[in-house]
Design a protein around this motif. Structure first.
Motif, PDB file in Angstrom:
ATOM      1  N   ILE A   1     -12.536  -8.807   2.069  1.00  0.00           N
ATOM      2  CA  ILE A   1     -11.585  -9.833   1.646  1.00  0.00           C
ATOM      3  C   ILE A   1     -12.032 -10.387   0.293  1.00  0.00           C
ATOM      4  N   THR A   2     -11.147 -10.275  -0.696  1.00  0.00           N
ATOM      5  CA  THR A   2     -11.406 -10.848  -2.012  1.00  0.00           C
ATOM      6  C   THR A   2     -10.364 -11.922  -2.306  1.00  0.00           C
ATOM      7  N   GLU A   3     -10.734 -12.832  -3.185  1.00  0.00           N
ATOM      8  CA  GLU A   3      -9.881 -13.975  -3.506  1.00  0.00           C
ATOM      9  C   GLU A   3      -9.121 -13.717  -4.808  1.00  0.00           C
ATOM     10  N   GLY A   4      -8.290 -12.706  -4.802  1.00  0.00           N
ATOM     11  CA  GLY A   4      -7.461 -12.419  -5.963  1.00  0.00           C
ATOM     12  C   GLY A   4      -7.577 -10.991  -6.435  1.00  0.00           C
ATOM     13  N   MET A   5      -6.557 -10.576  -7.190  1.00  0.00           N
ATOM     14  CA  MET A   5      -6.477  -9.182  -7.621  1.00  0.00           C
ATOM     15  C   MET A   5      -7.573  -8.803  -8.599  1.00  0.00           C
ATOM     16  N   PHE A   6      -7.992  -9.723  -9.464  1.00  0.00           N
ATOM     17  CA  PHE A   6      -9.028  -9.372 -10.423  1.00  0.00           C
ATOM     18  C   PHE A   6     -10.383  -9.228  -9.749  1.00  0.00           C
ATOM     19  N   ASP A   7     -10.638 -10.018  -8.706  1.00  0.00           N
ATOM     20  CA  ASP A   7     -11.872  -9.838  -7.938  1.00  0.00           C
ATOM     21  C   ASP A   7     -11.846  -8.498  -7.201  1.00  0.00           C
ATOM     22  N   PHE A   8     -10.704  -8.130  -6.644  1.00  0.00           N
ATOM     23  CA  PHE A   8     -10.545  -6.831  -5.983  1.00  0.00           C
ATOM     24  C   PHE A   8     -10.845  -5.692  -6.960  1.00  0.00           C
ATOM     25  N   LEU A   9     -10.247  -5.731  -8.145  1.00  0.00           N
ATOM     26  CA  LEU A   9     -10.472  -4.691  -9.143  1.00  0.00           C
ATOM     27  C   LEU A   9     -11.923  -4.685  -9.628  1.00  0.00           C
ATOM     28  N   SER A  10     -12.506  -5.854  -9.782  1.00  0.00           N
ATOM     29  CA  SER A  10     -13.909  -5.956 -10.206  1.00  0.00           C
ATOM     30  C   SER A  10     -14.842  -5.373  -9.154  1.00  0.00           C
ATOM     31  N   LEU A  11     -14.541  -5.613  -7.881  1.00  0.00           N
ATOM     32  CA  LEU A  11     -15.344  -5.047  -6.807  1.00  0.00           C
ATOM     33  C   LEU A  11     -15.320  -3.525  -6.868  1.00  0.00           C
ATOM     34  N   GLY A  12     -14.170  -2.963  -7.178  1.00  0.00           N
ATOM     35  CA  GLY A  12     -14.057  -1.516  -7.305  1.00  0.00           C
ATOM     36  C   GLY A  12     -14.943  -0.946  -8.394  1.00  0.00           C
ATOM     37  N   VAL A  13     -15.192  -1.720  -9.432  1.00  0.00           N
ATOM     38  CA  VAL A  13     -16.067  -1.280 -10.528  1.00  0.00           C
ATOM     39  C   VAL A  13     -17.534  -1.514 -10.164  1.00  0.00           C
ATOM     40  N   LEU A  14     -17.832  -2.682  -9.616  1.00  0.00           N
ATOM     41  CA  LEU A  14     -19.218  -3.061  -9.342  1.00  0.00           C
ATOM     42  C   LEU A  14     -19.817  -2.341  -8.140  1.00  0.00           C
ATOM     43  N   GLU A  15     -19.011  -2.074  -7.131  1.00  0.00           N
ATOM     44  CA  GLU A  15     -19.529  -1.487  -5.886  1.00  0.00           C
ATOM     45  C   GLU A  15     -18.638  -0.335  -5.434  1.00  0.00           C
ATOM     46  N   LYS A  16     -18.496   0.650  -6.297  1.00  0.00           N
ATOM     47  CA  LYS A  16     -17.562   1.752  -6.075  1.00  0.00           C
ATOM     48  C   LYS A  16     -17.785   2.484  -4.752  1.00  0.00           C
ATOM     49  N   GLU A  17     -19.023   2.774  -4.403  1.00  0.00           N
ATOM     50  CA  GLU A  17     -19.286   3.548  -3.187  1.00  0.00           C
ATOM     51  C   GLU A  17     -18.821   2.825  -1.932  1.00  0.00           C
ATOM     52  N   SER A  18     -19.179   1.576  -1.774  1.00  0.00           N
ATOM     53  CA  SER A  18     -18.768   0.837  -0.577  1.00  0.00           C
ATOM     54  C   SER A  18     -17.289   0.478  -0.639  1.00  0.00           C
ATOM     55  N   PHE A  19     -16.761   0.277  -1.815  1.00  0.00           N
ATOM     56  CA  PHE A  19     -15.354  -0.081  -2.013  1.00  0.00           C
ATOM     57  C   PHE A  19     -14.418   0.930  -1.359  1.00  0.00           C
ATOM     58  N   GLU A  20     -14.750   2.184  -1.489  1.00  0.00           N
ATOM     59  CA  GLU A  20     -13.896   3.257  -0.991  1.00  0.00           C
ATOM     60  C   GLU A  20     -14.026   3.481   0.513  1.00  0.00           C
ATOM     61  N   LYS A  21     -14.955   2.784   1.158  1.00  0.00           N
ATOM     62  CA  LYS A  21     -15.195   2.977   2.590  1.00  0.00           C
ATOM     63  C   LYS A  21     -14.672   1.815   3.428  1.00  0.00           C
ATOM     64  N   MET A  22     -13.810   0.991   2.831  1.00  0.00           N
ATOM     65  CA  MET A  22     -13.300  -0.189   3.533  1.00  0.00           C
ATOM     66  C   MET A  22     -11.808  -0.350   3.297  1.00  0.00           C
ATOM     67  N   ASP A  23     -11.151  -1.019   4.240  1.00  0.00           N
ATOM     68  CA  ASP A  23      -9.813  -1.529   3.994  1.00  0.00           C
ATOM     69  C   ASP A  23      -9.985  -2.813   3.190  1.00  0.00           C
ATOM     70  N   HIS A  24      -8.910  -3.305   2.577  1.00  0.00           N
ATOM     71  CA  HIS A  24      -9.015  -4.488   1.729  1.00  0.00           C
ATOM     72  C   HIS A  24      -7.873  -5.458   1.983  1.00  0.00           C
ATOM     73  N   VAL A  25      -8.213  -6.742   1.926  1.00  0.00           N
ATOM     74  CA  VAL A  25      -7.219  -7.802   1.863  1.00  0.00           C
ATOM     75  C   VAL A  25      -7.468  -8.545   0.562  1.00  0.00           C
ATOM     76  N   ILE A  26      -6.401  -8.686  -0.221  1.00  0.00           N
ATOM     77  CA  ILE A  26      -6.471  -9.436  -1.468  1.00  0.00           C
ATOM     78  C   ILE A  26      -5.693 -10.719  -1.246  1.00  0.00           C
ATOM     79  N   LEU A  27      -6.408 -11.826  -1.229  1.00  0.00           N
ATOM     80  CA  LEU A  27      -5.766 -13.125  -1.052  1.00  0.00           C
ATOM     81  C   LEU A  27      -5.218 -13.585  -2.393  1.00  0.00           C
ATOM     82  N   ASN A  28      -3.987 -13.943  -2.419  1.00  0.00           N
ATOM     83  CA  ASN A  28      -3.406 -14.493  -3.632  1.00  0.00           C
ATOM     84  C   ASN A  28      -3.442 -16.012  -3.600  1.00  0.00           C
ATOM     85  N   SER A  29      -3.981 -16.529  -2.500  1.00  0.00           N
ATOM     86  CA  SER A  29      -4.250 -17.950  -2.326  1.00  0.00           C
ATOM     87  C   SER A  29      -5.050 -18.084  -1.037  1.00  0.00           C
ATOM     88  N   LEU A  30      -5.991 -19.014  -0.999  1.00  0.00           N
ATOM     89  CA  LEU A  30      -6.706 -19.261   0.255  1.00  0.00           C
ATOM     90  C   LEU A  30      -5.766 -19.780   1.335  1.00  0.00           C
TER      91      LEU A  30
END
Length: 138
Positions: free
Chosen positions: A43-72
């Motif tokens: 779970i990330t708090e916004g689309m830019f955090d989601f995209l940043s996670l994909g860059v910073l932690e590529k290996e684990s990123f691809e092994k999970m489902d994702h929820v992108i919160l557009n608001s808490l």
């Protein structure tokens, strides 16, 4: 040139439009669930955090489902979804609102894990990525 990023909030068909100078939402505001049928959810708090996670932690990123919160405020909409995951990785912001929501999710879901330490002392994943990129260009 100014680009505008458009994000379809697939659950309720709303849209978020954003660039460096402008941010708006065409209701209804919701979350985006990217389901690849994994047993872990991030779970990330916004689309830019989601995209940043994909860059910073590529290996684990691809092994999970994702929820992108557009608001808490969208978290209550997740209550039926979260129990189906064996692990829930939380990458909410390092701010008072993120602290409160992280505490709430940890209290209600034993499988929830707070991973904000991975980008501390930065406010969020995107701020960390920007910092890493700046450091690598100096």
């Amino acid at each position: 040139m100014v680009s505008i990023l458009v994000w379809d909030l697939k659950i309720k068909k709303g849209w978020e439009l954003r660039n460096a100078y402008f941010k708006t939402v065409i209701a209804p505001k919701s979350y985006t669930h990217i389901c690849w049928n994994h047993t872990s959810l991030c779970i990330t708090e916004g689309m830019f955090d989601f995209l940043s996670l994909g860059v910073l932690e590529k290996e684990s990123f691809e092994k999970m489902d994702h929820v992108i919160l557009n608001s808490l405020a969208c978290v209550p909409q997740l209550m039926g979804l979260l129990p189906s995951y064996s692990k829930i990785y939380l990458y909410l912001d390092n701010d008072p609102a993120g602290d409160r929501m992280t505490s709430y999710l940890l209290e209600h879901f034993a499988q929830a894990i707070d991973l904000r330490y991975r980008f501390y002392p930065h406010k969020d994943l995107n701020e960390k990525l920007c910092h890493v990129r700046r450091e690598n260009t100096l």
